[in-house]
Structure formats: structure tokens, C-alpha cells
Design an enzyme around this catalytic site. Structure first.
Site, short mmCIF file in Angstrom:
data_model
loop_
_atom_site.label_atom_id
_atom_site.label_comp_id
_atom_site.label_asym_id
_atom_site.label_seq_id
_atom_site.Cartn_x
_atom_site.Cartn_y
_atom_site.Cartn_z
N THR A 132 16.06 -10.21 -26.94
CA THR A 132 16.11 -11.63 -27.27
C THR A 132 14.79 -12.30 -26.89
O THR A 132 14.30 -13.18 -27.60
CB THR A 132 17.27 -12.30 -26.52
N ALA A 133 14.21 -11.85 -25.77
CA ALA A 133 12.94 -12.42 -25.32
C ALA A 133 11.86 -12.25 -26.38
O ALA A 133 11.08 -13.17 -26.65
CB ALA A 133 12.51 -11.76 -24.02
N LYS B 21 26.12 -3.32 -22.38
CA LYS B 21 25.36 -4.57 -22.40
C LYS B 21 24.17 -4.34 -23.32
O LYS B 21 23.54 -3.28 -23.29
CB LYS B 21 24.87 -4.87 -20.97
N SER C 154 20.75 -6.69 -25.39
CA SER C 154 20.10 -7.95 -25.73
C SER C 154 20.65 -8.40 -27.08
O SER C 154 20.84 -7.58 -27.99
CB SER C 154 18.59 -7.77 -25.87
N HIS D 265 15.10 -12.94 -16.04
CA HIS D 265 15.82 -12.62 -14.79
C HIS D 265 15.15 -13.22 -13.56
O HIS D 265 14.65 -14.34 -13.59
CB HIS D 265 15.99 -11.11 -14.65
#
Length: 267
Positions: free
Chosen positions: A111-112, A55, A57, A150
């Protein structure tokens, strides 16, 4: 054959991978050595080519796509699911951060961070932190504001914190595509046929999870630790959807747009 597989202990990830790693589906002689880490660590490890399947981002995808293939299944894209910029100060509400405001960001290659940089391209006063420490850092006034992701999306208001801007909403309004948050990548050292097989297994794992939802499995509960079951379900409902089964045409368009924005920002 055994491959290393990295994802976070967050309910959306464990929900997706539960059936696969716990062999609730036929894994066709493909086995995984599971590594549980926060996404910031997984992003760094992807840069180091440490894991076979991971996983990440989407924010780090432009830096790793030479060595990793993005899979169609297992990722998180959607609408109304983006990070929020929050503060403890009434004075900073309504987009009012200034050049001196110290802003906590959940990892550099996330991504944030990309969405924050897109909304505030000239802001440089940042503190990179693990995502689950940011809410408390804002609450304790260690930072002026913070980008949360989240489960913190569901708890910040209860603690008296205030939203400055919904960065996901900003992305959606500006670009008219879903928000690409996290994806699953497989290293290009893996045979293409096996990569396709792994992608299909992840899709089957998501299908199995959906077929048995809203039951929360012990695997998800154990790894979520102290999280309330209602919050676990909110988490899953927010981040696991049809894009998790298959990214689709509009999902791919969103990822292309993200890579384009990354290249423009050069942050």
C-alpha cells in the site's frame, strides 16, 4: 483442521492474533500453524498462494483477489495512519523530491508503494527494501528519501530526519475515505463455511485483546523484541481500531477505491 496463518511480528498483528493462536478463546477445533514474516514476504507468498490465511498489504490485493477472499476482520484501516515520505535533506522538504532522488519503498506490492505512486506518478527512481531498513538507509544517505511505516513513524524525528509528505493524509484529502493499509485474506481452497468461521474467530481474538488492553501480553513483547513498550502501545493505538473488528461499509468503499487507483496507475 489445521491451516497455515501468516502475519508479521509487529505489535499490531500480534495484538490481533494473540488470543487466537494461543487459544485464549475457543477456536472451535480450528488450529493454525503460525508463520511470522515481514509483510513484503507475505505479499510475495500470497502471489505464490503459499499460505491458507495471511496478512497482506492492500496494495497486493488486486493481484491476489482471484485466489483469496478478503476477510472483514483483522485488518488495518484508519485515518492519520498512513506512510510518511522522509528525508535527511532540508533541500528535499516540502514535496521537493526530483527525478534524480532515490526513494526507498517498503516493497513493490505494498500500500505504501501505491500511495507513493499516487502522489508521485512519474517518479521511477526507487529502491525496494524491507520496511525496517529504510529509516537507517535515509539516515546513512544510501537513499535520498524513504517511505516509512509502522514504528518508524515514531522515531524518525528523534534522529534528525525530516518529513516531506504524509502520504496517508494525501490519500484522505484527495479521496475522503480511510486508508486501507493491511488486510487478512483466506485462500479460496478453504470451504466458505470455514472461512466465515475463521473470520469470526479473528474478530473474537480482537475483541479479547481490546477487553484486556492496555495490558501488553508477553507474546506481543517477545515478538516486538527491542521495541519500547510505549512504542508498542502507540503502534497498537494507531493501527488497531473498529476497522480491525469489521471493515464496514466505508472500509469496503476505501478498498474499492484503492483497487480503482491501482488499475489507473498501472505501476
Amino acid at each position: 483442521m489445521k491451516y497455515t496463518l501468516g502475519f508479521s511480528p509487529c505489535p499490531n498483528d500480534t495484538f490481533i492474533f494473540d488470543a487466537l493462536v494461543n487459544k485464549k478463546i475457543d477456536t472451535q477445533n480450528v488450529d493454525f500453524e503460525v508463520v511470522l514474516e515481514d509483510v513484503q514476504t507475505l505479499n510475495q507468498w500470497a502471489l505464490e498462494e503459499k499460505l491458507d490465511v495471511s496478512k497482506i498489504s492492500y496494495g497486493v490485493l488486486p493481484l491476489v483477489q482471484e485466489n483469496y477472499t478478503l476477510l472483514n476482520s483483522g485488518g488495518a484501516l484508519g485515518k492519520g495512519v498512513g506512510p510518511l515520505l522522509i528525508t535527511h535533506s532540508a533541500a528535499l522538504e516540502n514535496h521537493n523530491i526530483n527525478a534524480n532522488s532515490l526513494v526507498a519503498i517498503p516493497g513493490k506490492n505494498t500500500t505504501a508503494h501505491l500511495l507513493f505512486a499516487m502522489a508521485y506518478p512519474h517518479h521511477t527512481h526507487k529502491k525496494f527494501m524491507v520496511f525496517n531498513e529504510i529509516e537507517d538507509a535515509v539516515l546513512n544517505k544510501i537513499v535520498d528519501a524513504g517511505v516509512i511505516i509502522h514504528e518508524n513513524r515514531f522515531t524518525y524525528q528523534q534522529k534528525g530526519l525530516r518529513k516531506i509528505i504524509d502520504l496517508g493524509e494525501y490519500w484522505e484529502n484527495k479521496l475522503k475515505v480511510p486508508i486501507p493499509l493491511g488486510g487478512i485474506v483466506a485462500h479460496k481452497r478453504i470451504d466458505e463455511t470455514v472461512t466465515a468461521q475463521i473470520n469470526q474467530l479473528i474478530k473474537q481474538s480482537v475483541e479479547f485483546a481490546f477487553a484486556n488492553y492496555p495490558t501488553i501480553t508477553e507474546y506481543v513483547k517477545q515478538l516486538a523484541q527491542t521495541m519500547d513498550e510505549t512504542v508498542m502501545k502507540q503502534h497498537i493505538d494507531l493501527y488497531v481500531n473498529n476497522y480491525s473488528l469489521d471493515i464496514g461499509i466505508d472500509g469496503k468503499k476505501a478498498v474499492e477505491k484503492l483497487i480503482e487507483i491501482y488499475q489507473q496507475l498501472k505501476f
